[in-house]
Design a protein around this motif. Sequence first.
Motif, PDB file in Angstrom:
ATOM      1  N   SER A 279      -7.443   0.610  -3.760  1.00 40.97           N
ATOM      2  CA  SER A 279      -6.318  -0.200  -3.267  1.00 40.97           C
ATOM      3  C   SER A 279      -6.697  -0.894  -1.966  1.00 40.97           C
ATOM      4  N   TRP A 280      -7.375  -0.163  -1.082  1.00 41.88           N
ATOM      5  CA  TRP A 280      -7.795  -0.754   0.202  1.00 41.88           C
ATOM      6  C   TRP A 280      -8.805  -1.871  -0.023  1.00 41.88           C
ATOM      7  N   THR A 281      -9.779  -1.650  -0.897  1.00 47.97           N
ATOM      8  CA  THR A 281     -10.787  -2.672  -1.184  1.00 47.97           C
ATOM      9  C   THR A 281     -10.153  -3.919  -1.767  1.00 47.97           C
TER      10      THR A 281
ATOM     11  N   PHE B  39      -9.485  -3.714   9.438  1.00 41.59           N
ATOM     12  CA  PHE B  39      -9.648  -3.181   8.085  1.00 41.59           C
ATOM     13  C   PHE B  39      -9.757  -1.658   8.100  1.00 41.59           C
TER      14      PHE B  39
ATOM     15  N   MET C 192      -6.352  -0.321   8.326  1.00 40.12           N
ATOM     16  CA  MET C 192      -5.706  -0.393   7.016  1.00 40.12           C
ATOM     17  C   MET C 192      -6.144   0.773   6.133  1.00 40.12           C
ATOM     18  N   LEU C 193      -7.418   1.159   6.222  1.00 39.05           N
ATOM     19  CA  LEU C 193      -7.910   2.282   5.432  1.00 39.05           C
ATOM     20  C   LEU C 193      -7.233   3.586   5.849  1.00 39.05           C
TER      21      LEU C 193
ATOM     22  N   TYR D 139      -7.084  -4.990  -1.302  1.00 39.43           N
ATOM     23  CA  TYR D 139      -6.313  -5.741  -0.310  1.00 39.43           C
ATOM     24  C   TYR D 139      -7.225  -6.415   0.701  1.00 39.43           C
TER      25      TYR D 139
ATOM     26  N   ALA E 282      -3.853   3.578   4.421  1.00 39.75           N
ATOM     27  CA  ALA E 282      -3.877   3.851   2.980  1.00 39.75           C
ATOM     28  C   ALA E 282      -3.988   5.346   2.716  1.00 39.75           C
TER      29      ALA E 282
ATOM     30  N   LEU F  25       0.828  -1.208   0.000  1.00 43.78           N
ATOM     31  CA  LEU F  25       0.000   0.000   0.000  1.00 43.78           C
ATOM     32  C   LEU F  25       0.862   1.258   0.000  1.00 43.78           C
TER      33      LEU F  25
END
Length: 445
Positions: free
Chosen positions: A287-289, A318, A321-322, A291, A325, A238
């Motif tokens: 990109s987040w979706t 998650f 992670m967002l 991964y 990102a 990411l």
Amino acid sequence: MNTCKTALRVIWAHKFYLLLYLVGMSLIMIVIGSTNMQAAVRANTSSSVGRFEPAQAKIVVINRDCDNQAGCAMGQGLKQYLGKSAQLVTVKDEPQALQDANVSGKSDLTVIIPAGYGNRFLDALDDTAAQAHSGGKTPSFPKVETAASYNSSRGSLAQLQVDSYFDALRTALLTGLGQKGSMELHSSAAVKDAAAYAVAHYAGNQPHVGIHASPKTDNHGALLKGFATTVGLAAFPLMTALTVCVATLFGAFSSPDRHRRLLASPERSSSLNGQELMAALILAGISWTYYVALVAFSMAASGVSLASLGWGRVLLSFFAMLVFAVSAASFGFMLAQFNPSSSLINSVGVTFGLVVMFTSGSSSGGPLPPVMQTIGKLTPGWWYNTAVQSIMDSSAAGLASWGLPLTVVALFALAYACVGLMVSRLTRTRATLVAPVSSDPSMIG
């Protein structure tokens, strides 16, 4: 929305970066994470409660005293006795064949009952009975010939069973245990009955082995840790992909010529900047979706249900992670404001991504050295991995354990954006809105 569409077309024109940094690197990270998850799954499904199965020795029994009824009965009883815990192997009674079986591992133990052994055994019983009445010294009993293989220790252990059989046989003959007919020691019927008694009481002649079952270890924590490692490994793809792609996107709009054309357009600059930012956020969301879907597929392939990990923990991971990102996209925006070349953007993106991965702790199996921890705390990767580990840690103390590091990740995103805006303001205030005036005399008048 024309500017946003144009920005997305710019990103699509550089889709090779997404394929290389996001798709390619993420697959490598997912493979590493899946290896940890599969190990955790195996540990979780295994149980310490099992059935004790002793190793079976391969034994060759050669009876050279079959001409004697007592010796034949002893040999048959020995085979039945050893057959309860060992595997009997048939080999020709030839020196070469016996040696080959012993050396090649075909047999772990070779037992040879020599000719005349039965009579010598019974004579020793008579002497023992006579000495018992007179109080003299008990004579020693004859031994059978044994040869254990040096390739395995099972033969030496089986040799103890051979000795226990003849001890049980001697005790049964001396005490009359299991006798159904004549009590004479030299009768073949007495020897046969004693051998049958020794075989029937095989378990009682073995050393007592107590098996204590321990409860199955709860390895659910290993699954949580494996999932946290898989999510934490998203830091490298990411950070690298979003840094390069977002920097390339904003770099395409920050050249002096394009910037003058944008400022000369009837649209307000705030709207133009907002559309550029929207394109960057769309890229971060895609990109987040991607991964998240990859992690979910990896968990399903490993046989782990996300529901078993707790939807609250999974969704918070998650969300972390967002936030990371967005921080990576902000770093790419900041990098673009320095007007770097394409090669420099790639170099900085890959280098910073590697620094983030190796100092975040997600790629290491243990605690990082103090120097690497210090470097890691200067990047959002260390705080992101700490937040994910705290979320998946069942012993973590609530919101404070993961909320603070996640807030730091968000502050990194804000700091990168502020630095980028400051650099942009310093560089753009010096730009002129008009093109240079031509000095051609023909243009006058």
